[in-house]
Every structure is written in C-alpha cells, then in structure tokens.
Design a protein around this motif. Sequence first.
Motif, mmCIF file in Angstrom:
data_model
loop_
_atom_site.group_PDB
_atom_site.id
_atom_site.type_symbol
_atom_site.label_atom_id
_atom_site.label_comp_id
_atom_site.label_asym_id
_atom_site.label_seq_id
_atom_site.Cartn_x
_atom_site.Cartn_y
_atom_site.Cartn_z
ATOM 1 N N TRP B 141 7.296 14.289 -4.319
ATOM 2 C CA TRP B 141 7.403 12.797 -4.110
ATOM 3 C C TRP B 141 8.946 12.909 -3.455
ATOM 4 C CZ3 TRP B 141 8.417 9.258 -8.617
ATOM 5 C CH2 TRP B 141 9.033 10.006 -9.738
ATOM 6 N N LEU B 259 8.013 3.460 -7.796
ATOM 7 C CA LEU B 259 7.943 4.931 -7.879
ATOM 8 C C LEU B 259 6.842 5.113 -9.080
ATOM 9 C CD1 LEU B 259 11.874 5.024 -8.185
ATOM 10 C CD2 LEU B 259 10.049 6.222 -6.671
ATOM 11 N N HIS B 261 3.854 4.026 -9.692
ATOM 12 C CA HIS B 261 2.557 4.174 -9.043
ATOM 13 C C HIS B 261 2.648 5.384 -7.996
ATOM 14 C CE1 HIS B 261 0.283 0.713 -10.414
ATOM 15 N NE2 HIS B 261 1.598 0.239 -10.528
ATOM 16 N N THR B 262 3.749 5.686 -7.238
ATOM 17 C CA THR B 262 3.577 6.772 -6.556
ATOM 18 C C THR B 262 3.681 8.198 -7.272
ATOM 19 O OG1 THR B 262 5.155 5.744 -4.892
ATOM 20 C CG2 THR B 262 5.347 8.080 -4.735
ATOM 21 N N TRP B 263 4.523 8.127 -8.283
ATOM 22 C CA TRP B 263 4.413 9.218 -9.179
ATOM 23 C C TRP B 263 2.991 9.391 -9.684
ATOM 24 C CZ3 TRP B 263 3.309 9.091 -14.675
ATOM 25 C CH2 TRP B 263 3.421 10.099 -15.253
ATOM 26 N N ASP B 265 -0.006 8.420 -8.544
ATOM 27 C CA ASP B 265 -0.818 8.693 -7.703
ATOM 28 C C ASP B 265 -0.747 10.181 -7.096
ATOM 29 O OD1 ASP B 265 -1.952 6.280 -7.688
ATOM 30 O OD2 ASP B 265 -0.627 5.424 -5.753
ATOM 31 N N GLN B 266 0.020 10.907 -7.601
ATOM 32 C CA GLN B 266 0.316 12.275 -7.109
ATOM 33 C C GLN B 266 -0.881 13.207 -7.805
ATOM 34 O OE1 GLN B 266 2.707 13.973 -4.894
ATOM 35 N NE2 GLN B 266 2.957 11.942 -4.381
#
Lengths: 184, 272
Positions: B141, B259, B261-263, B265-266
């Motif tokens: 990310w 951040l 959710h981004t994390w 979703d990885q």
Amino acid sequence: MEDEAIIELYFVRDERALRETEAKYGPLCRQVAGNILGSPQDVEECVNDVYLALWDAIPPTRPRSLMAFASGITRRQALKRLRHDTAGKRSAGCLVPLSELAEVLPDESFRPEVEDGELARLIGSFLKQQSPEARCVFVRRYWYFDSVRDIAGRYGFSENKVKSLLFRGRNRLRDYLRKEGISI
Amino acid sequence: MNIPRIADVLGLIDEDLLDAELPRRRRGTTARILLAAACVCLALGTVTALAAGAGTTLLAKFRKGENGGFESGYDMAAQLTPFPEEALTGDIREAPALIRRQIEEATLWSNQSPNVYICEFDTSAQALEYVGLEELRPIRWDVEETGTTLSVFGGQRGEIASVSIMTYCQKGDVRLQTQAWLRTENDSADNTFSVRTTEDVDYTEECFTAAGGFDCHVIRSTALESGFVTYDGCIVRAGILYTLHAAYLPSAEAQADGLLHTWADQFEPETR
C-alpha cells in the motif's frame, strides 16, 4: 559518576579519578585493547598505560567526551604495542578488516602528498553524511576493530546486513573521495 | 594505502563519531506484551465475543483505576496456527545460535531479554525475506515506511518460538504500525496478547467485512491526553496474526479509517 565530575577529579589531581574511570570505562578500554591485542596480559598492561596517559593529559586537556578520549588513547596505545611486538612481521590478524579499506583509499606511492589529517577529515565528513546505521557499523568495524558477528549482536542486525552496510559504505567512501579530488 | 597507515588515518577522525550509537526504538504510551496463560483468568464476563469469526476474540478490557490498576488495556486471543520451525527458511535460521549466545552472555544488569533477538531493517520486505516463510504476506500500500523491527522470541535452547515483525509507517497525519505475529511449534504459550497504556482510556469493539470476505476486528480507544485517538485492526490469515495500529487526531479520522480499510483489503481470501 558523570564525566564532568570525573574530569574535575583529574583537574584537582585526585586519584579517585582513576578509580572512577576504571569503573566507568575500564570494560570499554579492555574491549578496544582486546580487539587489537591477543594476550590478556598485554591488554591489562595496555589499559594501565591508558590510565597513566589520561593522568598526564588531563589537565591541561579537557575532553569533550571522556569515553571517546579514553577510547582513542587505548586504541593508540594498543596499536603502538602491537607494532612493537610484530615489528618486521606481517600485519596482525586484528588489522585484517583494514585491508577491506585499502582498495578505496589512495595509494601513497601515487599520492604521497595527501596528508593523514586531511584524509581523516574527509572520512569524518563522509561518515557524518551517512545514515546512523551505516556510520555506527563503519566505526565499530574499522575504528574499534569489532568482528562482524559482534557488530550484528550489538545492533540486532543479521551478519549479512552488517556485511552489506560495510560493502556499500566502502563503495560510497571511494566515490566520495573521488568527488573530493582524491584519486584512488 | 598500507594497513598501518590506514589505522593511523582512522585514528584521527573526529571523536564525535566515536560516541555515536544507534537509538533503540521505543513505543509511545501503549505497550504490547505477548502474554502467557495468565490472561485467561481476567474478567471474561465484561466483554462479548463480537469478532470470534475474525480469528481474534476480545477477552477482557479495563480502565486505569479499576481494581487499583495503573493501566488501561485489553487482552485478546488470536487463532494462530503454529508453524514448524523448518518452515522459516530465510537468514532467520541464524537466530537460534545468536539467542543461545545471548543467553550465555547475559548479565544481571542487562536491560534486554536474552531470549529475544532483535533485528532492524530498512523495509518490511527485507524483514519478510529474512524470515522466509511462504505464508507471510507483504502489505502493498502507498504509505511511507520508516523502519521495521523484527523480534525473534526463543526458548532456552535458542529454538524459535515466535516472531514479530513491526513496521513503522506514516501517511499524512496518521501514524501507523503494522505487525505480523507468528508462532512455531516450539511455542508453549497460548494465543493471547495484551495492549496496555498508562493513560485512562476506554475501548470499544467493532467489526467490518474486508474485500476478501472475512472479518476485520477493530478495537478503538478514546482520546489520550495528547488528543490522539487510536485503533487496532486485527486479522488472522493463514494462521498469522496481522495488526494495524493507528494514532491520529480526531480531525484525521476519515483518513485513518480509509487506511484501515485499504490495509484490510490487501489480504486475499483464505485458500488453504
């Protein structure tokens, strides 16, 4: 005891200065001497010489860092003793790390005019521009003569990481010296 | 240049360089401690098992002053899968010998546990390569990493019991720490860990579904004295616990939640 207080003891010629120095920096001095000299007896004699040299030097000298000052005297005394003991022989094993540096420093047969003090100033300037990791590893290897294994243990790095930092550091030093007009 | 002269030249470098030592990274007011069985005797009745499906379960939470305690915090259980030590194929295989040496050389006044071998890396990718465990996945990310600390927890014979990889990051006004925690079959402790802070804060628990279709378990704290609030996102994938700790001012909450959710979703859906 704080360094300033120990230094004051030297200035008033109080022999407790030596006991306090031994208590605070004795192990460090033995480590520095031990990395250069093999025999425990030589190390003890060297460290005793260091205390005598400190007693003679302070005053008039007032060190900014007693740790660095004592380490520097220890290193010089140990190298002096090593050269005396190995006169006419090949370099002692403890100095082998320095052979790694030989190829990135100027050859005196081609550049005899480059003075030691000027070269030391340039190396110091170079080290101050490096990351704390690279700088500390370089100094531990080439000034204190620590083994790669000991440096790795000291800083919690893998031995491969220490070797890599040293390799890249030497290459950057060669490039830096070239930019400063020192041909290798 | 001959070696004796090199020795002399280096002896002339500025003394200030000799004093330099690498600073040890220290965490802020919150301290995580991997705990053994002691955790399970805490007040289990005070919380619910909201996120049992996420692979983590909140066991207990408490505030400073409760029962005379000096800390706020919570204890959590994670469903980790012990790996055989042989599955760690990177340079970490040097760690048992180094830990044995630390144990042999430990002194009473040492301030570091001899059973823990700590390495610092410039990037999390280097740390993952050092461990060499196939199941350990990188987080890709767009955040700036400022360093990674890898801690190898060993047994009395130096055998690797567990490994923690903590990466420090910064994104805008949000301070982040990602952590991966894995255990080996040598680890006799249970799967619990604790979070502690010396300040009086309360914790709330929530859950959301990540893109991979699994739950992400989130523990949020009320504001610290500095005004910063924090959350811990927890995900267990392939038997490894991954956490994301964030500290931010309330004005940066939207960015911090993005951040999280981004994390989350990885992580890919579980395949094994």
